[in-house]
Design an enzyme around this catalytic site. Structure first.
Site, PDB file in Angstrom:
ATOM      1  N   ARG A 349       5.811  63.603  57.003  1.00 58.04           N
ATOM      2  CA  ARG A 349       5.713  63.843  58.445  1.00 58.04           C
ATOM      3  C   ARG A 349       7.069  64.169  59.037  1.00 58.04           C
ATOM      4  O   ARG A 349       7.182  65.014  59.926  1.00 58.04           O
ATOM      5  CB  ARG A 349       5.064  62.651  59.148  1.00 58.04           C
ATOM      6  CG  ARG A 349       5.974  61.494  59.462  1.00 58.04           C
ATOM      7  CD  ARG A 349       5.307  60.461  60.329  1.00 58.04           C
ATOM      8  NE  ARG A 349       4.250  59.769  59.616  1.00 58.04           N
ATOM      9  CZ  ARG A 349       4.456  58.669  58.888  1.00 58.04           C
ATOM     10  NH1 ARG A 349       5.666  58.167  58.774  1.00 58.04           N
ATOM     11  NH2 ARG A 349       3.455  58.076  58.295  1.00 58.04           N
ATOM     12  N   CYS A 471       2.646  55.238  62.494  1.00 57.60           N
ATOM     13  CA  CYS A 471       3.382  53.977  62.637  1.00 57.60           C
ATOM     14  C   CYS A 471       3.470  53.313  61.262  1.00 57.60           C
ATOM     15  O   CYS A 471       2.556  52.600  60.834  1.00 57.60           O
ATOM     16  CB  CYS A 471       2.671  53.064  63.643  1.00 57.60           C
ATOM     17  SG  CYS A 471       3.573  51.546  63.988  1.00 57.60           S
ATOM     18  N   ASP A 472       4.574  53.534  60.568  1.00 61.36           N
ATOM     19  CA  ASP A 472       4.747  53.041  59.199  1.00 61.36           C
ATOM     20  C   ASP A 472       4.456  51.550  59.039  1.00 61.36           C
ATOM     21  O   ASP A 472       3.749  51.159  58.111  1.00 61.36           O
ATOM     22  CB  ASP A 472       6.183  53.305  58.715  1.00 61.36           C
ATOM     23  CG  ASP A 472       6.459  54.779  58.534  1.00 61.36           C
ATOM     24  OD1 ASP A 472       5.566  55.485  58.052  1.00 61.36           O
ATOM     25  OD2 ASP A 472       7.563  55.216  58.888  1.00 61.36           O
ATOM     26  N   PRO A 473       5.050  50.694  59.893  1.00 64.66           N
ATOM     27  CA  PRO A 473       4.889  49.261  59.630  1.00 64.66           C
ATOM     28  C   PRO A 473       3.550  48.683  60.093  1.00 64.66           C
ATOM     29  O   PRO A 473       3.362  47.467  60.022  1.00 64.66           O
ATOM     30  CB  PRO A 473       6.051  48.636  60.411  1.00 64.66           C
ATOM     31  CG  PRO A 473       6.302  49.582  61.527  1.00 64.66           C
ATOM     32  CD  PRO A 473       5.996  50.953  60.988  1.00 64.66           C
TER      33      PRO A 473
END
Length: 813
Positions: A349, A471-473
Site C-alpha cells: 500500500r 490500519c496495520d496494528p
C-alpha cells in the site's frame, strides 16, 4: 522568529529552544539523514538492507526511524566545540552538548542542504551539510570567522560520536595516511552462513578532514572524563586532545584544529563522514569528494533535488501555504517515490500510494512502480504484503503479517495515472504472474485484483480483515478468520467505482456492469451492517461484535469509516450531516482531525495491538495525517471545499512561536502524525511525530492539484472546477499538463450569477486550438490544447453559500 526565506526555498529558525526536536532531512538513493536543529542525527543507508553507521548506545532497530525520536546526551549527532584558548571560554554548535546561550543561532534547512549560523565570543561558525549524490557520505563545510578586531587563538573540535556498534569487536584509531579517524566494528552473527553474507558490510565509520588535525581522540570516555559531554575533561583548563585510541570502547571521531585568526579573518574546514568497507574505499571517497572542487558537487546535489518539481506553481493570499506547495511538498513526494523510503520491501500500500504522488512529478516512475508491483501479484489476484525491490530482499517485519487491503490501491493509483497521462496503452502491456508463467495484460491483472476483493468475503458479503487492513496494528479483529472490516468494504466499493469507467473505456461492458452492481451491493451492506445511527462502525470482530460505535467506551468513532463512506457514496445526505456533526464534536481538534476517539487506554484483545499504543500516538487516536487526507478527499467529493481546506491547512504548522512550541516541528514536511487524545491528554496534544515517512504527502498533493485548484485530467482534456476557500478573493496557478502549460487566474466574486461565455467569443482564429466547454455540473473542460504551448485563462467564480459557478476566458501565449 521562524519564517521562510530565500523565496520559500529555505526555512529560518533562530532559537534552538522553541522547537528543540525540530529537524530537516536529506537523502539520496543510497542513504537518508534526519538532522535535528540542535545537532542530533538519525542516519541510515542501504547495504543492501538498511543499516546505520552511527549508533545509539544499544543495538537498536536498524531498519526504520522511530516516531517522536528521543534525543539524549549520547545520542548520535554532529557537534562542534569551540574554545578561546586565551580565556578558556567554550561553547558548542549547533547547540548541544553544552547548551550555552548563544548570541546568535540560525537553523536554516534548504531544499538541497542544511545549514546553521552560530555566534558566540565574537566568533561566527557557519556550518553547511549536504550529501554526496552517488555515495553514502555526509559532506560538511565549516567556516570559522573572527568577528572581533583582535587576533584570536581558537580551537575547533568536531565531535562525531559513532556509538555502540558491536558487542563482538569495536574500536578506532587515527590513520595518518588517510588523515581520518577510522572506527571499526564486526557485525554480530551466530550462524556460520551469516559470516559469508556479511563480507560486503561497511563495518568502518570514518571522519576525514581537509587539513591535518593538531590533536585527536577516539575514545569517547577518555574525551568526556569526569566532566561529561557538556564540559569534556580533555578540553578543560586549556588541555588538548591526547591522541588516544579506542580499544573495545565506545569510539568517537574527535579532532582538534588550532586557528590563529587575524582580526575579521576566517578559515574553512571540510569534513567527510560516513561508512566504508575498507580503507581503500575511504581513500577513494576522499579523493572523489573531500579533496575535489566543491562547486561541481554542489551543482550535482542541487540538480538531484531539482527533480522534485511538481506540476503546479501557486500564488494565493496564504504565503506560507504557497511556499510549502511550491517547494517542500513536491520534495517530500519525490523522496517517497524516488527512494522507496530506504527499504527493500516497502509495504504494497505504501509503495503504490508513494507512486501515486509521482504521477504529478515523474509519471514514468509511477508506471514502473505499478509494473513492478503487478509482476509480484498472484494469479488469484491477491497482492503480496510487500514489494521486493531486489533479488536479495525478503519480506520482513510487518510484511510477514497478512493484511487484506493491498489490491484496493491498484485501482486508485492506476486511476490517478490514467487521469494525468491518458496513457491507456499501459493497460495493454503483458506481464507474468508471480506464481504462474502466463502473460496477461495490466488490465487483466487489475481486474483480477478487483475480482479477488469481491470474492474474499464472509456469508454476509463483507470483506475479511485477517490481521489488519490499512490500519496495520488492528491485528486481532479477524485473526481467527471471521472478523470483517467496514472500512475495507467502503474502500473496495470506491476502488470498483474508479475501475468501472476504465472497463467501459476499453469496451468491457459486462465487467463494468458486474463491478458496478457489486459496489452498489456493498454500499447496501455497509448501511445494513455498519450504520450505528449517527456514524459508521469500523468493523465486526471474530466474535461478531460491531465496534467503533456509540456504545463503546473507547474507540467509539473512527474517522476512516466515515470518510470512505462518503467517498464510496454509501452515505446519504442526511447521514453525511450526522457524520460531520459527530466528527466535529468528537474528532476535530486545533491540531487536526483525530483518527479515532476516545483513544484506547488499555488492551482490547478483540481489536489488537493498536489499543496498546499510547493514547493519542500513532493509530491510537492521533491526528494521523494520512487518515486526515482521506477525510479531506471525502469532503471535496461532497462539495465541502471549505471544510476540506481547513483539514489540509491544519496539517501544516504556522510560523507562530506558540504553535511551533506545541507542535515541535517546522512547516517543511507533513509528519506521520500529531499527538491526539486531545480531550484525554491535552498537554501533549499536537506534538509532532517528526516522522516524514507518510503516505499523506501523495494524497495532499493530489488534493491541492485536482480539488483545491480543480485541475483534473480526463481522456478528453483538463477539467476545471476549483473549490477555493471563500476568503481568497483571488489566486493563480501555473499547471503543467500533458506537455502544455496553463496559467490560470482565479477571481471570486460574491453573490449574483456569472453568465457563461462561449469559446467563440473569447478565442481568435489563431487561438482556436483550445476549446472551453461548460458542462452541466459546473465543470469547465479544456480540450484541443497543443503540447509545448502556454495558455492564459481567467476564471471568475460567483459564490452563493457553498454553490459556485465558474466561467472562463482564455488566451494563447
Amino acid at each position: 522568529m521562524a519564517k521562510f526565506i530565500e523565496d520559500g526555498t529555505r526555512y529560518h529558525l533562530e532559537d534552538p529552544c522553541i522547537a528543540p526536536n525540530s529537524a530537516a532531512y536529506l537523502w539520496n538513493k543510497k542513504m537518508m539523514l534526519h538532522m535535528n536543529c540542535r545537532g542530533f542525527a538519525v542516519s541510515q543507508y542501504m547495504d543492501p538492507e538498511p543499516r546505520k553507521y552511527a549508533h545509539v548506545p544499544n543495538l537498536a532497530a536498524q531498519s526504520f526511524m522511530q516516531p517522536e525520536q528521543p534525543y539524549f546526551s549520547h545520542h548520535p549527532g554532529r557537534f562542534f566545540y569551540l574554545r578561546d584558548n586565551q580565556t578558556g571560554e567554550m561553547f558548542s554548535a549547533p547547540y548541544e552538548p553544552m547548551k550555552v546561550d548563544l548570541d546568535r543561532f540560525a537553523f536554516e534547512p534548504g531544499l538541497a542542504d542544511i545549514r546553521w549560523v552560530v555566534e558566540k565570543l565574537d566568533i561566527e561558525l557557519s556550518i553547511r551539510l549536504s550529501l554526496a549524490v552517488e555515495a553514502v557520505l555526509e559532506s560538511w563545510q565549516v567556516t570559522l570567522r573572527n568577528l572581533s578586531s583582535q587576533r584570536r587563538d581558537i580551537s575547533l573540535i568536531p565531535y562525531f560520536p559513532v556509538g555502540y556498534a558491536s558487542w563482538m569487536n569495536m574500536g578506532g584509531q587515527y590513520d595518518a595516511e588517510l588523515n581520518a579517524i577510522v572506527c571499526s566494528s564486526v557485525t554480530p552473527y551466530q550462524k556460520v552462513t551469516d559470516y559469508f553474507k556479511n563480507q560486503h558490510f561497511k563495518d568502518l565509520t570514518f571522519l576525514s578532514a581537509s587539513r591535518l588535525p593538531d590533536f585527536y581522540e577516539v575514545s569517547q570516555q577518555a574525551f568526556e572524563g569526569e566532566g561529561g559531554l557538556h564540559n569534556p575533561s580533555a578540553l578543560q583548563q586549556g588541555g588538548n586532545l591526547n591522541n588516544g585510541e579506542a580499544h573495545y570502547e565506545l569510539p568517537a571521531a574527535i579532532m582538534q584544529f588550532q586557528y590563529n585568526l587575524p582580526a575579521n579573518g576566517s578559515d574553512v574546514l571540510n569534513l567527510s563522514f560516513g561508512p566504508a568497507k575498507d580503507k581503500a574505499e575511504i581513500k577513494q571517497l576522499n579523493q572523489q569528494y573531500l579533496y575535489a572542487e566543491p562547486e561541481p558537487q554542489r551543482q550535482a546535489s542541487e540538480a538531484y533535488f531539482a527533480q522534485a518539481k511538481g506540476c503546479i506553481a501557486i500564488e494565493t493570499p496564504d504565503q506560507q501555504f504557497n511556499h510549502f506547495v511550491n517547494h517542500w511538498l513536491p520534495r517530500q513526494v519525490f523522496y517517497h517515490g524516488d527512494s522507496q523510503r530506504l527499504t527493500t520491501d516497502p509495504q504494497t500500500r505504501n509503495y503504490l500510494q508513494d507512486a501515486m504522488g509521482m504521477v504529478y512529478l515523474k509519471p514514468e516512475a509511477c508506471k514502473q512502480a505499478l509494473l513492478t508491483a503487478l509482476k509480484q501479484q498472484k494469479f488469484s489476484g491477491e497482492m503480496p504484503d510487500g514489494i521486493l525491490l531486489s533479488e536479495q530482499a525478503e519480506l520482513k517485519y510487518i510484511n510477514q503479517v497478512p493484511h487484506t487491503d493491498h489490491p484496493v490501491w491498484l485501482a486508485i493509483v492506476l486511476n490517478a495515472y490514467l487521469q494525468e497521462t491518458n496513457d491507456y496503452s499501459l493497460l495493454q502491456l503483458r506481464l507474468c504472474w508471480a506464481d504462474k508463467p502466463l502473460e496477461q495484460s495490466v488490465f487483466e491483472h487489475v481486474s483480477k485484483a478487483m475480482q479477488f476483493l469481491c470474492e474474499a468475503k464472509d456469508e454476509r458479503g463483507l470483506p475479511y480483515i485477517a490481521q489488519g487492513d490499512w490500519c496495520d496494528p488492528m491485528n486481532m479483529v479477524g485473526y481467527q478468520g471471521k472478523g470483517v472490516s467496514g472500512w475495507l468494504a467502503e474502500a473496495i466499493s470506491y476502488a470498483l467505482q474508479l475501475w468501472v469507467p476504465v472497463c467501459e473505456h476499453l469496451g468491457e461492458a459486462a465487467l463494468a456492469q458486474a463491478f458496478s452492481q457489486y459496489a452498489e451491493q456493498l454500499n447496501q451492506r455497509i448501511n445494513h451492517y455498519f450504520w450505528d445511527g449517527a456514524w459508521y462502525g469500523r468493523g465486526i470482530t471474530d466474535a461478531g461484535k460491531l465496534f467503533g460505535i456509540s456504545s463503546d467506551k473507547e474507540g467509539r468513532i473512527f474517522l476512516n469509516a466515515q470518510s470512505w463512506a462518503m467517498l464510496c457514496g454509501a452515505a446519504s445526505g442526511e447521514q453525511k450531516t450526522q457524520m460531520l456533526q459527530a466528527i466535529d464534536e468528537q474528532l476535530d481538534t486545533p491540531f487536526g482531525v483525530m483518527m479515532s476517539a476516545p483513544a484506547f487506554t488499555e488492551m482490547r484483545d478483540d481489536v489488537g495491538r493498536v489499543t496498546q499504543k499510547w493514547p493519542g500516538s500513532a493509530e491510537n487516536g492521533s491526528v494521523y495525517n494520512h487518515a486526515a487526507a482521506f477525510y479531506a478527499a471525502s469532503l471535496y467529493a461532497s462539495d465541502e471545499g471549505e471544510r476540506a481546506f481547513n483539514v489540509l491547512r491544519k496539517m501544516l504548522p504556522s510560523n507562530a512561536e506558540d504553535e511551533l512550541k506545541v507542535r515541535g516541528q517546522l512547516p517543511i514536511y507533513l509528519p506521520n502524525y500529531y499527538r491526539g487524545a486531545y480531550y484525554q491528554y491535552p498537554r501533549t496534544a499536537g506534538r509532532s511525530s517528526n516522522l516524514f515517512n507518510t503516505g499523506t504527502c501523495a494524497w495532499y498533493y493530489q488534493l491541492v492539484v485536482e480539488q483545491l485548484f480543480g485541475l483534473r485530467g480526463t481522456p478528453q482534456g483538463l477539467l476545471l472546477r476549483p473549490q477555493l476557500p471563500s476568503d481568497w478573493p483571488k489566486a493563480s496557478v501555473v499547471r503543467e499538463f500533458r506537455g502544455a502549460s496553463f496559467d490560470i487566474q482565479y477571481q471570486q466574486v460574491s453573490g449574483g450569477s456569472a453568465k457563461p461565455i462561449s469559446a467563440k467569443q473569447l478565442l481568435s482564429a489563431d487561438e482556436a486550438k483550445l476549446t472551453i466547454t461548460q458542462q452541466a455540473d459546473g465543470k469547465l473542460l479544456l480540450s484541443g490544447f497543443v503540447a509545448g504551448e502556454r495558455y492564459q485563462i481567467r476564471v471568475i467564480q460567483a459564490r452563493e453559500d457553498k454553490a459556485s459557478q465558474a466561467v472562463a476566458e482564455s488566451a494563447l501565449v
